[in-house]
Design a protein around this motif. Sequence first.
Motif, PDB file in Angstrom:
ATOM      1  N   ARG A  44     -27.283  17.508 -61.544  1.00 29.30           N
ATOM      2  CA  ARG A  44     -27.654  16.856 -60.484  1.00 29.30           C
ATOM      3  C   ARG A  44     -26.347  16.700 -59.961  1.00 29.30           C
ATOM      4  O   ARG A  44     -25.418  16.140 -60.794  1.00 29.30           O
ATOM      5  N   GLU A  45     -26.411  15.971 -59.217  1.00 34.49           N
ATOM      6  CA  GLU A  45     -25.121  14.969 -58.158  1.00 34.49           C
ATOM      7  C   GLU A  45     -24.792  14.649 -59.216  1.00 34.49           C
ATOM      8  O   GLU A  45     -24.659  13.355 -60.259  1.00 34.49           O
ATOM      9  N   GLY A  46     -23.153  14.874 -60.120  1.00 32.55           N
ATOM     10  CA  GLY A  46     -22.360  14.085 -60.204  1.00 32.55           C
ATOM     11  C   GLY A  46     -22.556  14.338 -61.971  1.00 32.55           C
ATOM     12  O   GLY A  46     -21.358  13.960 -62.418  1.00 32.55           O
ATOM     13  N   GLU A  47     -23.315  15.463 -62.217  1.00 33.50           N
ATOM     14  CA  GLU A  47     -23.475  15.645 -63.252  1.00 33.50           C
ATOM     15  C   GLU A  47     -22.112  17.133 -63.296  1.00 33.50           C
ATOM     16  O   GLU A  47     -22.076  17.909 -62.223  1.00 33.50           O
ATOM     17  N   LYS A  48     -21.591  16.690 -65.005  1.00 31.28           N
ATOM     18  CA  LYS A  48     -20.409  17.920 -64.941  1.00 31.28           C
ATOM     19  C   LYS A  48     -20.885  19.051 -66.590  1.00 31.28           C
ATOM     20  O   LYS A  48     -21.137  18.387 -67.510  1.00 31.28           O
ATOM     21  N   ASN A  52     -22.338  16.365 -69.135  1.00 32.61           N
ATOM     22  CA  ASN A  52     -22.851  15.190 -69.415  1.00 32.61           C
ATOM     23  C   ASN A  52     -24.619  16.112 -70.009  1.00 32.61           C
ATOM     24  O   ASN A  52     -25.044  15.929 -70.888  1.00 32.61           O
TER      25      ASN A  52
END
Length: 192
Positions: A44-48, A52
């Motif tokens: 998802r947006e922002g997950e690394k 995550n």
Amino acid sequence: MKGEKYLFVVSGPSGTGKDTVVANLLKKHPEIQHTVSATTRPPREGEKDGINYHFMTRTDFEKHLAEDQIVEHTQYCGNYYGTLRSEIEGRMALGIPVILVIEVEGAGNIKRMYPGATTIFVLPPDMEELERRLRNRGTENEETIQRRLKRAETEIANSVDYDEHVVNVQVETCADSLYSIIQFRLKHGKDE
């Protein structure tokens, strides 16, 4: 396996606040580490990756399964989720306390594989409070809430197999109880 006393498994019904309790514990005690699960769902947006989740293709995940490199897994909404063997065994070998927050079924599998691990079940104060917490999320419809409550009753009834139980009345107090259990087990636990 040597080092099993460093492995802690936390479970509880949806809505008990187990993730919030563990996050509070880890913030206060950075010497305790949390595993990063593997998944086949897209980030998802922002997950690394590696922070995550360990994001994998379905083919890679199934290869890891076939090679016995995933110690517990489930499928949810068409995606795999699981715990990589390397996520826990490396830490256990180094004597680093490690926490897995997983479903009841996965916890049973981990306990069979690592009998020296400590399983901890997070309970709600009562079923009315659990229902209130689920409703306050505002993310599920009535049918899903009722299904989660029914599942919670079953999970609580089957929690007798857990080594320890904590009640999450207040997050900070529950996190402190979790820490006390971890400290006791580290001091008195036995490696298998």
